[in-house]
Design a protein around this motif. Structure first.
Motif, short mmCIF file in Angstrom:
data_model
loop_
_atom_site.label_atom_id
_atom_site.label_comp_id
_atom_site.label_asym_id
_atom_site.label_seq_id
_atom_site.Cartn_x
_atom_site.Cartn_y
_atom_site.Cartn_z
N VAL A 15 -40.37 21.62 -12.18
CA VAL A 15 -39.38 22.32 -13.00
C VAL A 15 -38.10 22.58 -12.20
O VAL A 15 -36.99 22.33 -12.69
CB VAL A 15 -39.96 23.63 -13.56
CG1 VAL A 15 -38.89 24.53 -14.17
CG2 VAL A 15 -41.05 23.32 -14.58
N THR A 16 -38.23 23.04 -10.97
CA THR A 16 -37.05 23.33 -10.15
C THR A 16 -36.23 22.06 -9.89
O THR A 16 -35.01 22.06 -10.07
CB THR A 16 -37.47 23.97 -8.82
OG1 THR A 16 -38.16 25.20 -9.10
CG2 THR A 16 -36.27 24.25 -7.93
N CYS A 17 -36.90 20.99 -9.50
CA CYS A 17 -36.19 19.74 -9.23
C CYS A 17 -35.54 19.18 -10.49
O CYS A 17 -34.41 18.67 -10.45
CB CYS A 17 -37.13 18.72 -8.60
SG CYS A 17 -37.63 19.15 -6.92
N PHE A 18 -36.24 19.27 -11.61
CA PHE A 18 -35.71 18.79 -12.88
C PHE A 18 -34.44 19.55 -13.26
O PHE A 18 -33.41 18.96 -13.58
CB PHE A 18 -36.77 18.90 -13.97
CG PHE A 18 -36.26 18.65 -15.35
CD1 PHE A 18 -35.73 17.42 -15.71
CD2 PHE A 18 -36.32 19.65 -16.31
CE1 PHE A 18 -35.26 17.18 -17.00
CE2 PHE A 18 -35.85 19.42 -17.60
CZ PHE A 18 -35.32 18.19 -17.94
N TYR A 19 -34.50 20.87 -13.22
CA TYR A 19 -33.34 21.65 -13.62
C TYR A 19 -32.21 21.57 -12.60
O TYR A 19 -31.04 21.75 -12.97
CB TYR A 19 -33.72 23.08 -13.98
CG TYR A 19 -34.28 23.15 -15.37
CD1 TYR A 19 -33.44 23.03 -16.47
CD2 TYR A 19 -35.65 23.28 -15.59
CE1 TYR A 19 -33.95 23.05 -17.76
CE2 TYR A 19 -36.16 23.30 -16.87
CZ TYR A 19 -35.31 23.18 -17.96
OH TYR A 19 -35.81 23.19 -19.24
N ASP A 20 -32.51 21.28 -11.35
CA ASP A 20 -31.44 21.00 -10.38
C ASP A 20 -30.64 19.78 -10.85
O ASP A 20 -29.40 19.76 -10.75
CB ASP A 20 -32.00 20.73 -8.99
CG ASP A 20 -32.45 22.00 -8.27
OD1 ASP A 20 -32.14 23.12 -8.75
OD2 ASP A 20 -33.13 21.86 -7.23
N ILE A 36 -26.98 29.29 -20.29
CA ILE A 36 -27.81 30.09 -19.38
C ILE A 36 -26.97 31.01 -18.49
O ILE A 36 -27.42 32.09 -18.12
CB ILE A 36 -28.74 29.17 -18.56
CG1 ILE A 36 -29.70 28.46 -19.52
CG2 ILE A 36 -29.49 29.96 -17.50
CD1 ILE A 36 -30.54 27.39 -18.89
N LYS A 37 -25.78 30.57 -18.16
CA LYS A 37 -24.85 31.33 -17.30
C LYS A 37 -25.51 31.68 -15.97
O LYS A 37 -25.96 30.81 -15.26
CB LYS A 37 -24.30 32.54 -18.03
CG LYS A 37 -23.50 32.18 -19.27
CD LYS A 37 -22.75 33.34 -19.81
CE LYS A 37 -21.98 33.09 -21.08
NZ LYS A 37 -21.50 31.80 -21.42
N ASP A 38 -25.60 32.95 -15.64
CA ASP A 38 -26.16 33.38 -14.35
C ASP A 38 -27.64 33.76 -14.46
O ASP A 38 -28.20 34.37 -13.57
CB ASP A 38 -25.36 34.55 -13.78
CG ASP A 38 -25.43 35.80 -14.65
OD1 ASP A 38 -25.90 35.71 -15.81
OD2 ASP A 38 -25.03 36.86 -14.17
N ARG A 39 -28.29 33.36 -15.55
CA ARG A 39 -29.69 33.72 -15.77
C ARG A 39 -30.65 32.58 -15.40
O ARG A 39 -31.75 32.48 -15.95
CB ARG A 39 -29.90 34.14 -17.23
CG ARG A 39 -29.12 35.39 -17.63
CD ARG A 39 -29.36 35.83 -19.06
NE ARG A 39 -29.40 34.75 -20.04
CZ ARG A 39 -28.33 34.19 -20.62
NH1 ARG A 39 -27.12 34.60 -20.33
NH2 ARG A 39 -28.46 33.22 -21.51
N TRP A 40 -30.25 31.72 -14.49
CA TRP A 40 -31.11 30.60 -14.10
C TRP A 40 -32.46 31.04 -13.55
O TRP A 40 -33.48 30.44 -13.90
CB TRP A 40 -30.39 29.66 -13.13
CG TRP A 40 -29.53 28.69 -13.87
CD1 TRP A 40 -28.18 28.75 -14.05
CD2 TRP A 40 -29.98 27.52 -14.58
NE1 TRP A 40 -27.76 27.69 -14.82
CE2 TRP A 40 -28.84 26.92 -15.16
CE3 TRP A 40 -31.22 26.95 -14.78
CZ2 TRP A 40 -28.92 25.76 -15.92
CZ3 TRP A 40 -31.30 25.78 -15.54
CH2 TRP A 40 -30.16 25.20 -16.10
#
Length: 122
Positions: A15-20, A36-40
Motif C-alpha cells: 500500500v505504501t509503495c503503491f500510494y507513493d 486527501i490533502k495533508d491526511r495521507w
C-alpha cells in the motif's frame, strides 16, 4: 526470489509503495493530493486495514469503500493508470497466489468503481 503477501507488514509495504507512485503520478497525483490533502497518514492506515481485510481475511476494515469516490473527477484513463500502477507495484514486490489475487481484486474494484462513478455522473 520474491515472496507472497502473507502478513500485515506485506500489505503495508504494498500500500505504501503503491500510494507513493500515485502521489507523484501526473494523471492521478493531482486528484488524490487535492482530495486527501495533508491526511495521507490516515488514508494509508485505512488502506492498510482495507487490504488486510481483503487479502488476509483479518477483518480490520469496517466501512463502505465507494462513497468517498463517488464524486471524483475521473474517467476510464484514470482507472487504467490506477491498475497499471497497482499491478506494477505488486509485481515489483511480490509473487504468488495472494499477489495474483491482489491484482485480480484490484481490477474488479476498479471496474466496479468506474461503472458506479459513470452512473453518478448521469
Amino acid at each position: 526470489m520474491k515472496q507472497d503477501i502473507f502478513i500485515i507488514e506485506d500489505v503495508q509495504l504494498l500500500v505504501t509503495c503503491f500510494y507513493d507512485k500515485i502521489r507523484i503520478n501526473e494523471l492521478l497525483g493531482p486528484i488524490f493530493n487535492e482530495r486527501i490533502k495533508d491526511r495521507w497518514p490516515e488514508h494509508l492506515e485505512k488502506m492498510y486495514r482495507f487490504w488486510q481485510t481483503v487479502l488476509l481475511g483479518e477483518h480490520t476494515y469496517y466501512g463502505s469503500p465507494f462513497p468517498p469516490h463517488a464524486q471524483l473527477p475521473v474517467g476510464h484513463e484514470h482507472f487504467l493508470k490506477w491498475i497499471e500502477l497497482f499491478n506494477s507495484t505488486v509485481d515489483e514486490l511480490f509473487a504468488g497466489e495472494k499477489a495474483a489475487e491482489a491484482k485480480w481484486r484490484a481490477a474488479k474494484m476498479a471496474e466496479m468503481f468506474e461503472i458506479k462513478i459513470e452512473h453518478f455522473k448521469k
